[in-house]
Motif scaffolding. Structure first.
Motif, PDB file in Angstrom:
ATOM      1  N   ASP A  13      -1.193  -2.236   0.977  1.00  0.00           N
ATOM      2  CA  ASP A  13      -2.627  -2.697   1.513  1.00  0.00           C
ATOM      3  C   ASP A  13      -3.650  -1.625   2.065  1.00  0.00           C
ATOM      4  O   ASP A  13      -2.986  -0.366   2.422  1.00  0.00           O
ATOM      5  N   HIS A  15      -6.826  -1.086   4.924  1.00  0.00           N
ATOM      6  CA  HIS A  15      -7.993  -1.642   5.613  1.00  0.00           C
ATOM      7  C   HIS A  15      -9.128  -0.298   6.117  1.00  0.00           C
ATOM      8  O   HIS A  15      -8.567   0.592   6.290  1.00  0.00           O
ATOM      9  N   HIS A  47       1.757  -5.601   6.529  1.00  0.00           N
ATOM     10  CA  HIS A  47       0.967  -6.367   5.341  1.00  0.00           C
ATOM     11  C   HIS A  47       1.530  -6.003   3.866  1.00  0.00           C
ATOM     12  O   HIS A  47       2.015  -6.699   3.079  1.00  0.00           O
TER      13      HIS A  47
HETATM   14 MG    MG Z   1      -3.948  -6.408   5.364  1.00  0.00          MG
END
Ligand code: MG
Length: 163
Positions: A13, A15, A47
């Motif tokens: 993941d 971000h 995540h």
């Molecule tokens: Mg995420």
């Protein structure tokens, strides 16, 4: 179900990092001027862990189970999403054996927070501390992560077929 007693899963993941957002990693709030932006609490470590668990059990990906278009998940606590995921894993007959996590962050620096994150993840998964590893790396100053515009995580999990 395959007779193979073990299955492996990988999750990734990333971000964007922005000012004014809390920096929650592995369910632990890390002091930081920048935090991951996102629909939920944007916990990149959890995540990636959720995707690794789903991957190991051939259950798809986080976007299928917790779509970011669904207002129920706005501001969601990723610890709750992980608990729901763990229940799906267990319903499918699997038990988590161990998890190995890498967080790639130029800022904040995470070395002194690794132990708290590992204890948090172990607690969320009901594992002994020794079954959870957290590694923290920088991105050597290059690309989006190195330029402090993003934060990312990779997680590998092993699960055993338990029933
Ligand atoms: Mg995420």
């Amino acid at each position: 179900m395959s007779a193979t007693p073990f299955r492996i899963g990988h999750g990734f993941d990333l971000h964007r990092l922005v000012p004014g957002r809390p920096c929650i990693l592995g369910g632990v709030e890390i002091p930081s001027e920048l935090g991951p932006d996102g629909h939920s609490d944007a916990d990149v470590l959890l995540h990636a862990l959720i995707d690794a668990l789903l991957g190991a059990c051939a259950l798809g990906d986080i976007g299928e189970h917790f779509p970011d278009s669904d207002p129920r998940y706005r501001g969601a606590d990723s610890r709750d999403l992980l608990r729901q995921t763990l229940a799906k894993v267990q319903d499918a007959g699997f038990a988590v054996v161990n998890v190995d996590c890498t967080v790639i962050s130029e800022t904040p620096r995470l070395s002194k927070h690794k132990e708290a994150m590992a204890q948090s993840v172990a607690g969320l998964l009901g594992l002994e501390r020794g079954a959870v590893n957290i590694k923290a790396k920088t991105h050597e100053g290059v690309d989006a992560i190195g330029e402090r515009r993003a934060i990312a995580s990779h997680v590998v999990v092993l699960v055993s077929f338990s029933s």
